[in-house]
Design a protein around this motif. Structure first.
Motif, PDB file in Angstrom:
ATOM      1  N   SER A   1       0.811  -1.151   0.138  1.00  0.00           N
ATOM      2  CA  SER A   1       0.066  -0.016  -0.161  1.00  0.00           C
ATOM      3  C   SER A   1       1.137   1.213  -0.055  1.00  0.00           C
ATOM      4  N   ASP A   2       0.423   2.240  -0.792  1.00  0.00           N
ATOM      5  CA  ASP A   2       1.180   3.545  -0.825  1.00  0.00           C
ATOM      6  C   ASP A   2       0.281   4.577  -0.121  1.00  0.00           C
ATOM      7  N   GLY A   3      -0.411   4.339   0.577  1.00  0.00           N
ATOM      8  CA  GLY A   3      -1.502   5.059   1.338  1.00  0.00           C
ATOM      9  C   GLY A   3      -2.640   5.305   0.827  1.00  0.00           C
ATOM     10  N   ALA A   4      -2.671   5.257  -0.548  1.00  0.00           N
ATOM     11  CA  ALA A   4      -3.946   5.509  -1.325  1.00  0.00           C
ATOM     12  C   ALA A   4      -4.483   4.247  -1.908  1.00  0.00           C
ATOM     13  N   THR A   5      -3.625   3.601  -2.274  1.00  0.00           N
ATOM     14  CA  THR A   5      -4.001   2.198  -3.270  1.00  0.00           C
ATOM     15  C   THR A   5      -3.506   0.931  -2.605  1.00  0.00           C
ATOM     16  N   GLU A   6      -4.002  -0.086  -2.602  1.00  0.00           N
ATOM     17  CA  GLU A   6      -3.482  -1.168  -2.142  1.00  0.00           C
ATOM     18  C   GLU A   6      -3.540  -2.371  -3.075  1.00  0.00           C
ATOM     19  N   TRP A   7      -2.382  -3.080  -3.338  1.00  0.00           N
ATOM     20  CA  TRP A   7      -2.487  -4.345  -4.302  1.00  0.00           C
ATOM     21  C   TRP A   7      -2.275  -5.593  -3.588  1.00  0.00           C
ATOM     22  N   ILE A   8      -3.007  -6.441  -3.816  1.00  0.00           N
ATOM     23  CA  ILE A   8      -2.840  -7.842  -3.507  1.00  0.00           C
ATOM     24  C   ILE A   8      -2.130  -8.748  -4.508  1.00  0.00           C
ATOM     25  N   TYR A   9      -1.096  -9.466  -4.634  1.00  0.00           N
ATOM     26  CA  TYR A   9      -0.526 -10.102  -5.702  1.00  0.00           C
ATOM     27  C   TYR A   9      -0.343 -11.442  -5.254  1.00  0.00           C
ATOM     28  N   ASP A  10      -1.087 -12.361  -5.871  1.00  0.00           N
ATOM     29  CA  ASP A  10      -0.795 -13.927  -5.814  1.00  0.00           C
ATOM     30  C   ASP A  10      -0.258 -14.283  -6.928  1.00  0.00           C
ATOM     31  N   LYS A  11       0.965 -14.650  -6.636  1.00  0.00           N
ATOM     32  CA  LYS A  11       2.101 -15.311  -7.580  1.00  0.00           C
ATOM     33  C   LYS A  11       1.562 -16.537  -8.136  1.00  0.00           C
ATOM     34  N   SER A  12       1.224 -17.400  -7.361  1.00  0.00           N
ATOM     35  CA  SER A  12       0.573 -18.623  -7.955  1.00  0.00           C
ATOM     36  C   SER A  12      -0.390 -18.537  -8.834  1.00  0.00           C
ATOM     37  N   LYS A  13      -1.294 -17.398  -8.648  1.00  0.00           N
ATOM     38  CA  LYS A  13      -2.481 -17.197  -9.746  1.00  0.00           C
ATOM     39  C   LYS A  13      -2.020 -16.312 -10.733  1.00  0.00           C
ATOM     40  N   GLY A  14      -0.952 -15.657 -10.369  1.00  0.00           N
ATOM     41  CA  GLY A  14      -0.768 -14.394 -11.359  1.00  0.00           C
ATOM     42  C   GLY A  14      -1.735 -13.432 -11.710  1.00  0.00           C
ATOM     43  N   LYS A  15      -2.175 -13.154 -10.427  1.00  0.00           N
ATOM     44  CA  LYS A  15      -3.448 -12.058 -10.435  1.00  0.00           C
ATOM     45  C   LYS A  15      -2.995 -10.945  -9.432  1.00  0.00           C
ATOM     46  N   VAL A  16      -3.483  -9.965  -9.780  1.00  0.00           N
ATOM     47  CA  VAL A  16      -3.277  -8.741  -8.845  1.00  0.00           C
ATOM     48  C   VAL A  16      -4.688  -8.337  -8.547  1.00  0.00           C
ATOM     49  N   TRP A  17      -5.122  -8.020  -7.261  1.00  0.00           N
ATOM     50  CA  TRP A  17      -6.340  -7.198  -6.778  1.00  0.00           C
ATOM     51  C   TRP A  17      -5.982  -5.938  -6.543  1.00  0.00           C
TER      52      TRP A  17
END
Lengths: 157, 345
Positions: B95-111
């Protein structure tokens, strides 16, 4: 010699067919007493009418008679599908039930297609939303991070 | 050797070594006021830290541990790396304070979504602390070291049933929670967390709080529920909001929002006692609840049958009432969940 009686031709035919009103019939008869031409044409119209009545009716062609008879028969019979269903009901009640069931299912399908689509809501989506609130609490435990694990997030709206 | 004799010997040795008298006897400092300690824990005085911690979730007698590497930079930037057994990152949360990213490497997916905690609550720290004061007996004591840091232990015991609900080990200098234990209504451990290493106030690299999706990763935007009023929730969902008439002692209505899903809008009500959260979801017609592959336990409610399941987040109760479907989630007992459900008209 021409007559100036209004619409004399129509009146003569109507007189012969007894279709004139009583006042019109009396008016025409009074005119005919004073008008030899109209008296002659009136007698002719009546004679023609009598002659047509006396003439023998022509025989109907056999093909026409048969065609008319067959058509009359068809109009007096119930629709074939109704006959089939009645027979089915009498001979095979189960089959009749099955047919009725299919018809009902088809009707239900039509109704269902007209309804809004059902949306599936996985529990994980709700757990993710709940986890958001837990993490937002001032003393939220770090363990709440685990509820963030992917698989619980939905895509764009 | 008797303690008194040992103490006398220590004094003699200290004097011989030239140690100042005052340092010879170090008394443990008096613990602070419990609420003051909790207030510091809610807003720890840290500019940054980096460390490693272990989280364990206990479910039906089985523990599920996870190791994490964490970094924090005030006021609101963080990076959490969830590791596998070999120490490799399997899930990354940045998180940069405004946006949060969740990255699952096994799925190759970013929320991708709003930073955690922003706009999610109406309770400020002060409101939560007031609730804690009203609902819990808080006690502070000297604690053991955690990750080589001195701590205070704060125990929170419910005033309603006198059971221990939370135990926190707070760093004495910063107030940061270094270790915590959460307890279920039956007194068993629900989850625990403990730092094994931590270093404070070292400037973190800015790049640690930035995230660029790797090439080929699928990026999806997370659902962002909108905080609303009851009237807005009714207009958005098409449902009459149905609030429970009964809540467990100490719980109050905190906020609500509307959760969009497949063209339907679900109302999400939140209730809190200052520490825990109970969520109630009200779903409109033509929404089918999928409570997962595990077969739940059927319970009989006033409105009909319901399904009870256990999850890491607490017990879950799902049921139908009229045309609406409801789901309750929270770390409270099943009897309380059922009583809440029965109080919804």
């Amino acid at each position: 010699m021409t007559c100036d009686y209004p619409e004399i031709e129509d009146c003569l035919e109507a007189y012969a067919d007894a279709e004139l009103a009583p006042a019109e019939r009396r008016g025409l008869e009074e005119h005919a007493r004073g008008c030899p031409e109209c008296r002659r044409r009136l007698a002719l119209a009546l004679a023609l009418k009598a002659a047509v009545r006396r003439a023998p009716a022509p025989a109907m062609p056999p093909e026409l008679a048969a065609s008319l008879h067959a058509r009359a028969q068809r109009l007096s019979r119930p629709p074939i599908w109704r006959v089939w269903l009645a027979g089915l009901r009498a001979r095979r009640p189960a089959a009749y039930g099955l047919a009725a069931g299919f018809a009902a299912a088809a009707a239900l399908l039509v109704v269902r297609l007209a309804q809004p689509e059902t949306v599936t809501l996985p529990l994980d989506v709700l757990l993710a939303a709940h986890g958001d609130c837990v993490r937002a609490m001032p003393l939220a435990p770090e363990a709440a991070i685990l509820s963030q694990l992917p698989g619980r997030w939905e895509g764009p709206r | 050797m008797r303690p008194r004799r040992a103490a006398q010997l220590a004094v003699v040795l200290a004097a011989a070594l030239g140690v100042p008298a005052r340092a010879r006897w170090r008394r443990a400092p008096a613990p602070p006021d419990a609420m003051a300690a909790l207030a510091r824990a809610a807003a720890p005085e840290v500019s940054s830290y980096a460390g490693r911690l272990r989280v364990e979730v206990y479910g039906q007698g089985v523990s599920e541990p996870r190791e994490l590497r964490v970094r924090f930079q005030a006021p609101d930037r963080y990076r959490r790396e969830i590791l596998d057994g070999d120490g490799r990152v399997v899930i990354l949360i940045v998180s940069d304070g405004a946006t949060e990213w969740i990255y699952d490497k096994s799925k190759g997916k970013v929320w991708e979504g709003e930073a955690s905690g922003t706009g999610q609550r109406q309770f400020g720290s002060q409101d939560a602390l007031e609730l804690i004061r009203a609902n819990y007996d808080a006690k502070v004591a000297n604690g053991p070291k955690v990750a080589r840091r001195k701590t205070w232990i704060v125990s929170l015991r419910s005033k309603a049933d006198h059971k221990l609900k939370r135990r926190l080990w707070l760093d004495r200098k910063t107030g940061l929670i270094l270790r915590s234990e959460e307890f279920l209504p039956d007194g068993s451990l629900s989850s625990s967390m403990a730092f094994s290493k931590i270093a404070f106030n070292r400037r973190q690299k800015e790049a640690a709080f930035r995230f660029k999706p790797p090439r080929g990763a699928v990026v999806v935007r997370r659902l962002e529920p909108d905080p609303v009023s009851l009237g807005q929730a009714k207009a958005a969902s098409g449902m009459d909001p149905r609030l429970p008439a009964w809540l467990p002692p100490g719980y109050v209505f905190e906020s609500l929002d509307v959760l969009p899903r497949g063209g339907r809008n679900i109302i999400h009500y939140r209730f809190s006692d200052g520490i825990n959260v109970v969520s109630l979801f009200q779903c409109p017609p033509h929404v089918r609840l999928d409570l997962g592959p595990k077969a739940g336990q059927t319970v009989q409610l006033g409105s009909g049958p319901g399904v009870l399941e256990w999850t890491n987040e607490g017990e879950v109760l799902g049921w139908s009432s009229g045309a609406d479907k409801f789901v309750l989630i929270g770390p409270i007992g099943s009897s309380d969940l059922e009583r809440i459900a029965d109080s919804i008209r």
